[in-house]
Design a protein around this motif. Structure first.
Motif, PDB file in Angstrom:
ATOM      1  N   ILE A 136      13.425 -17.283  11.555  1.00  0.00           N
ATOM      2  CA  ILE A 136      12.933 -15.758  12.173  1.00  0.00           C
ATOM      3  C   ILE A 136      12.761 -15.445  13.778  1.00  0.00           C
ATOM      4  O   ILE A 136      12.916 -14.943  14.562  1.00  0.00           O
ATOM      5  CB  ILE A 136      10.991 -15.647  11.463  1.00  0.00           C
ATOM      6  N   ARG A 137      12.242 -16.193  13.799  1.00  0.00           N
ATOM      7  CA  ARG A 137      11.854 -15.881  15.439  1.00  0.00           C
ATOM      8  C   ARG A 137      13.305 -15.852  16.298  1.00  0.00           C
ATOM      9  O   ARG A 137      13.468 -14.919  16.949  1.00  0.00           O
ATOM     10  CB  ARG A 137      11.224 -18.107  15.729  1.00  0.00           C
ATOM     11  N   ALA A 138      14.253 -16.927  15.741  1.00  0.00           N
ATOM     12  CA  ALA A 138      15.470 -16.543  16.459  1.00  0.00           C
ATOM     13  C   ALA A 138      16.100 -15.636  16.317  1.00  0.00           C
ATOM     14  O   ALA A 138      17.114 -14.752  16.699  1.00  0.00           O
ATOM     15  CB  ALA A 138      16.127 -17.874  15.868  1.00  0.00           C
ATOM     16  N   LEU A 172       9.469  -7.518   2.451  1.00  0.00           N
ATOM     17  CA  LEU A 172      10.385  -6.321   2.969  1.00  0.00           C
ATOM     18  C   LEU A 172      10.054  -5.901   4.626  1.00  0.00           C
ATOM     19  O   LEU A 172      10.384  -4.846   4.819  1.00  0.00           O
ATOM     20  CB  LEU A 172       9.605  -5.697   1.972  1.00  0.00           C
ATOM     21  N   ALA A 173       9.168  -6.978   5.226  1.00  0.00           N
ATOM     22  CA  ALA A 173       8.818  -6.509   6.348  1.00  0.00           C
ATOM     23  C   ALA A 173      10.147  -5.748   7.206  1.00  0.00           C
ATOM     24  O   ALA A 173      10.771  -7.075   7.379  1.00  0.00           O
ATOM     25  CB  ALA A 173       7.767  -7.090   6.979  1.00  0.00           C
ATOM     26  N   PRO A 174      10.010  -4.600   7.844  1.00  0.00           N
ATOM     27  CA  PRO A 174      11.123  -4.559   9.029  1.00  0.00           C
ATOM     28  C   PRO A 174      10.509  -4.912  10.522  1.00  0.00           C
ATOM     29  O   PRO A 174      11.803  -5.168  10.847  1.00  0.00           O
ATOM     30  CB  PRO A 174      10.905  -3.114   9.339  1.00  0.00           C
ATOM     31  N   ASN A 175       9.054  -5.817  10.357  1.00  0.00           N
ATOM     32  CA  ASN A 175       9.324  -6.402  11.478  1.00  0.00           C
ATOM     33  C   ASN A 175       7.772  -6.728  12.602  1.00  0.00           C
ATOM     34  O   ASN A 175       7.969  -7.233  11.468  1.00  0.00           O
ATOM     35  CB  ASN A 175       8.961  -4.775  13.246  1.00  0.00           C
ATOM     36  N   PHE A 176       7.714  -7.650  13.569  1.00  0.00           N
ATOM     37  CA  PHE A 176       6.603  -8.528  13.633  1.00  0.00           C
ATOM     38  C   PHE A 176       5.029  -7.664  13.371  1.00  0.00           C
ATOM     39  O   PHE A 176       4.760  -8.119  12.200  1.00  0.00           O
ATOM     40  CB  PHE A 176       6.956  -9.063  14.806  1.00  0.00           C
ATOM     41  N   GLU A 177       4.979  -6.696  13.620  1.00  0.00           N
ATOM     42  CA  GLU A 177       3.824  -5.731  12.812  1.00  0.00           C
ATOM     43  C   GLU A 177       3.620  -5.732  11.890  1.00  0.00           C
ATOM     44  O   GLU A 177       2.854  -6.014  10.986  1.00  0.00           O
ATOM     45  CB  GLU A 177       4.150  -4.220  13.701  1.00  0.00           C
ATOM     46  N   VAL A 178       4.364  -5.007  11.145  1.00  0.00           N
ATOM     47  CA  VAL A 178       4.059  -5.150   9.696  1.00  0.00           C
ATOM     48  C   VAL A 178       4.157  -7.182   8.804  1.00  0.00           C
ATOM     49  O   VAL A 178       3.162  -6.881   7.896  1.00  0.00           O
ATOM     50  CB  VAL A 178       5.829  -5.015   8.907  1.00  0.00           C
ATOM     51  N   LEU A 179       5.060  -8.034   9.296  1.00  0.00           N
ATOM     52  CA  LEU A 179       4.938  -9.142   9.079  1.00  0.00           C
ATOM     53  C   LEU A 179       3.240  -9.905   8.962  1.00  0.00           C
ATOM     54  O   LEU A 179       3.030 -10.107   8.925  1.00  0.00           O
ATOM     55  CB  LEU A 179       6.158  -9.912   9.485  1.00  0.00           C
ATOM     56  N   PHE A 180       3.102  -9.264   9.694  1.00  0.00           N
ATOM     57  CA  PHE A 180       1.583  -9.268  10.794  1.00  0.00           C
ATOM     58  C   PHE A 180       0.621  -9.297   9.807  1.00  0.00           C
ATOM     59  O   PHE A 180      -0.121  -9.763   9.229  1.00  0.00           O
ATOM     60  CB  PHE A 180       1.620  -9.694  11.961  1.00  0.00           C
ATOM     61  N   LEU A 181       0.507  -7.600   9.616  1.00  0.00           N
ATOM     62  CA  LEU A 181      -0.425  -7.623   8.170  1.00  0.00           C
ATOM     63  C   LEU A 181      -0.197  -7.971   7.364  1.00  0.00           C
ATOM     64  O   LEU A 181      -1.039  -8.222   7.171  1.00  0.00           O
ATOM     65  CB  LEU A 181      -0.003  -5.520   8.353  1.00  0.00           C
ATOM     66  N   GLY A 201      18.252 -12.042   7.508  1.00  0.00           N
ATOM     67  CA  GLY A 201      17.294 -11.659   6.392  1.00  0.00           C
ATOM     68  C   GLY A 201      17.778 -12.814   4.882  1.00  0.00           C
ATOM     69  O   GLY A 201      16.536 -12.239   4.426  1.00  0.00           O
ATOM     70  N   ALA A 202      18.461 -13.400   4.966  1.00  0.00           N
ATOM     71  CA  ALA A 202      17.958 -14.497   4.028  1.00  0.00           C
ATOM     72  C   ALA A 202      16.520 -14.945   3.622  1.00  0.00           C
ATOM     73  O   ALA A 202      16.212 -15.291   2.285  1.00  0.00           O
ATOM     74  CB  ALA A 202      19.051 -15.498   4.411  1.00  0.00           C
ATOM     75  N   TRP A 203      15.917 -15.239   4.365  1.00  0.00           N
ATOM     76  CA  TRP A 203      14.560 -15.550   4.603  1.00  0.00           C
ATOM     77  C   TRP A 203      13.341 -14.795   3.911  1.00  0.00           C
ATOM     78  O   TRP A 203      12.776 -14.908   3.200  1.00  0.00           O
ATOM     79  CB  TRP A 203      14.038 -15.524   6.148  1.00  0.00           C
ATOM     80  N   ARG A 204      13.837 -13.640   3.342  1.00  0.00           N
ATOM     81  CA  ARG A 204      12.839 -12.313   2.809  1.00  0.00           C
ATOM     82  C   ARG A 204      12.694 -13.108   1.621  1.00  0.00           C
ATOM     83  O   ARG A 204      12.024 -13.236   0.745  1.00  0.00           O
ATOM     84  CB  ARG A 204      13.551 -11.433   3.291  1.00  0.00           C
ATOM     85  N   TRP A 205      13.779 -13.728   1.043  1.00  0.00           N
ATOM     86  CA  TRP A 205      14.105 -13.905  -0.477  1.00  0.00           C
ATOM     87  C   TRP A 205      12.854 -15.293  -1.062  1.00  0.00           C
ATOM     88  O   TRP A 205      12.468 -15.942  -1.486  1.00  0.00           O
ATOM     89  CB  TRP A 205      15.531 -15.047  -0.962  1.00  0.00           C
ATOM     90  N   VAL A 206      12.818 -15.578   0.257  1.00  0.00           N
ATOM     91  CA  VAL A 206      11.703 -16.958   0.238  1.00  0.00           C
ATOM     92  C   VAL A 206      10.392 -16.759  -0.232  1.00  0.00           C
ATOM     93  O   VAL A 206       9.699 -16.861  -0.809  1.00  0.00           O
ATOM     94  CB  VAL A 206      11.596 -18.236   1.680  1.00  0.00           C
ATOM     95  N   PHE A 207      10.130 -15.657   0.925  1.00  0.00           N
ATOM     96  CA  PHE A 207       8.868 -14.970   0.656  1.00  0.00           C
ATOM     97  C   PHE A 207       8.621 -14.228  -0.991  1.00  0.00           C
ATOM     98  O   PHE A 207       7.580 -14.601  -1.177  1.00  0.00           O
ATOM     99  CB  PHE A 207       8.443 -13.341   1.796  1.00  0.00           C
ATOM    100  N   ALA A 208       9.664 -13.372  -1.287  1.00  0.00           N
ATOM    101  CA  ALA A 208       9.398 -13.235  -2.862  1.00  0.00           C
ATOM    102  C   ALA A 208       9.673 -13.837  -3.732  1.00  0.00           C
ATOM    103  O   ALA A 208       8.470 -13.115  -4.505  1.00  0.00           O
ATOM    104  CB  ALA A 208      10.729 -12.062  -2.691  1.00  0.00           C
ATOM    105  N   PHE A 209       9.728 -14.856  -3.929  1.00  0.00           N
ATOM    106  CA  PHE A 209       9.215 -15.668  -4.528  1.00  0.00           C
ATOM    107  C   PHE A 209       7.288 -15.458  -4.923  1.00  0.00           C
ATOM    108  O   PHE A 209       7.325 -16.163  -6.475  1.00  0.00           O
ATOM    109  CB  PHE A 209       9.141 -17.702  -4.281  1.00  0.00           C
TER     110      PHE A 209
END
Length: 452
Positions: free
Chosen positions: A55-57, A113-122, A182-190
């Motif tokens: 995500i950082r990259a 589904l977070a589109p940016n850093f702020e939503v991911l933080f929340l 964006g493939a990392w999103r599937w890991v969160f979805a678990f």
């Protein structure tokens, strides 16, 4: 059973009646459900540390932003621990477990589904609320519903099942995250699997008999105890039963300020906070530190993935000894091993040595965590057990919040060797404080510990 024995059992509290039971198939079912619930919660808890480099990259995040997102889950966990514990004292263990499981499943989807850093933080803050509310209830439930002589082993089994989340998360991140943007999103979805666990728990778990008794629902508690005795009797003789009844009392936070619970709350809250600071200061930063040292990202994730097997190994080791040695002694031994390992990890650059030491540290940290999670609910009485364990867990999460930001600053300013030296010394301090000042709990009923 003779008439006199039947009379003694009839005078006993439902909790005391459960304490004398052998391990039954119903206990096994409960611990599998609770362990799977803990697995999904822990998956959500640790997932960002493995996804952070990707995500950082992709988003161009700074080290400071990575630290903020790492801390976000602990901000939520602080509120989840304190609020969830009090709600479980007020409304019951089971409703809070079910509600929290549904809540963190929804917030896991929000992270995906977070589109940016702020939503991911929340989303990570909200996930922390649900995860810790559910986890706190799981440990309280085990302390109240499983027999005295085996509750440590049952909690070790729960941690073992939950610990599978660590290698599961790391290998999922290793396999999925690098596969494309964006493939990392599937890991969160678990995390949405929590919906399934909530459904199974709703059908298969009874309410805690100790909570029912403390809230004046003794008849319902006795019905559960009788049902468990019927199941257990088919497997052999039942043990003797204590006849002293449990009190009926609904607690408040004010009760936590009365001795000796105030002292226990301060002692364990401060010790656990320092421990959590050190635990996540180590485990959350391993992939990032190794990449910054020049290791390839896939190689760093591989080291972290292998190290994660220590999370599974620790409960297996504790299963053999958790109800045979004093809980606070187990904490001391585990944090001493972890502290030494952290210091060595900071001083070496050889991949093989780094990997072996990381496995040992992870194993020791989870052994200490398991002992803490068994120990903390034991030292509070039923009417404030959820609140007491919740406050201790909430205060401890302040250590997690501080870890994300402070460790980032320490790492940037001092380097990894000095960072791991400091973390190791903090582990030593935690072990000494708990061993010297903590109460004795292993092999004792919850009511006996409360009266001590």
């Amino acid at each position: 059973m003779d008439t006199q024995s039947q009379a003694l059992v009839g005078q006993a509290s439902p909790g005391a009646r459960l304490d004398r039971l052998p391990v039954t198939r119903r206990h096994v079912f409960w611990v599998v459900v609770l362990g799977l619930g803990y697995l999904v919660e822990m998956f959500d808890n640790v997932v960002f540390s493995f996804l952070a480099p990707t995500i950082r990259a992709e988003w161009g995040l700074s080290i400071g932003q990575v630290g903020l997102v790492t801390s976000a889950v602990f901000i939520g966990m602080t509120f989840g621990a304190i609020g969830g514990g009090r709600l479980s004292d007020r409304f019951g263990r089971k409703p809070v477990l079910l509600g929290a499981s549904v809540f963190y499943s929804l917030t896991s989807l929000m992270s995906a589904l977070a589109p940016n850093f702020e939503v991911l933080f929340l989303s990570r803050v909200l996930t922390g609320i649900g995860v810790q509310a559910a986890a706190g209830v799981i440990f309280v439930y085990i302390s109240e519903m499983f027999p005295t002589r085996t509750r440590g082993r049952f909690l070790a089994v729960t941690i073992f099942i939950g610990g599978i989340s660590n290698p599961l998360t790391s290998f999922a991140a290793l396999a999925i995250a690098p596969s494309g943007e964006g493939a990392w999103r599937w890991v969160f979805a678990f995390g949405v699997v929590g919906f399934v666990i909530a459904g199974i728990a709703a059908v298969g778990l009874p309410e805690s008999v100790r909570w029912l008794t403390a809230n004046g629902k003794t008849e319902e508690a006795q019905q559960i105890a009788v049902k468990m005795e019927t199941i257990a009797r088919s497997q052999g003789e039942l043990g003797s039963v204590a006849t002293e009844p449990e009190g009926t009392h609904s607690g408040t936070y004010r009760d936590l300020l009365s001795p000796p619970y105030r002292r226990r709350m301060v002692l364990l809250g401060s010790a656990f906070a320092v421990f959590i600071f050190g635990l996540y200061g180590f485990s959350s930063w391993v992939p990032t530190v190794l990449v910054d040292r020049g290791m390839d990202q896939s190689e760093a994730l591989k080291v972290a993935s292998i190290a994660s097997f220590g999370v599974v190994l620790a409960p297996l080791l504790l299963f053999a000894v958790s109800d045979k040695i004093e809980r606070k002694t187990a904490v001391l031994a585990a944090v001493l091993v972890a502290g030494v390992g952290m210091i060595v990890f900071g001083q070496t650059s050889t991949t093989l040595v780094l990997t072996v030491v990381a496995v040992i540290v992870q194993c020791a940290l989870v052994a200490a965590t398991t002992s803490f999670y068994t120990y903390i609910p034991e030292v509070f009485p039923t009417h404030i057990r959820g609140a007491g364990a919740g406050v201790v867990g909430g205060v401890a999460r302040l250590g997690g919040i501080a870890s994300g930001v402070v460790v980032a600053a320490m790492y940037s300013g001092l380097g990894s060797a000095a960072l791991y030296l400091i973390l190791g010394l903090l582990m030593f301090a935690v072990g000494v404080v708990v061993a010297v000042f903590g109460p004795r709990t292993t092999g004792r009923s919850l009511e006996e510990i409360s009266r001590d």
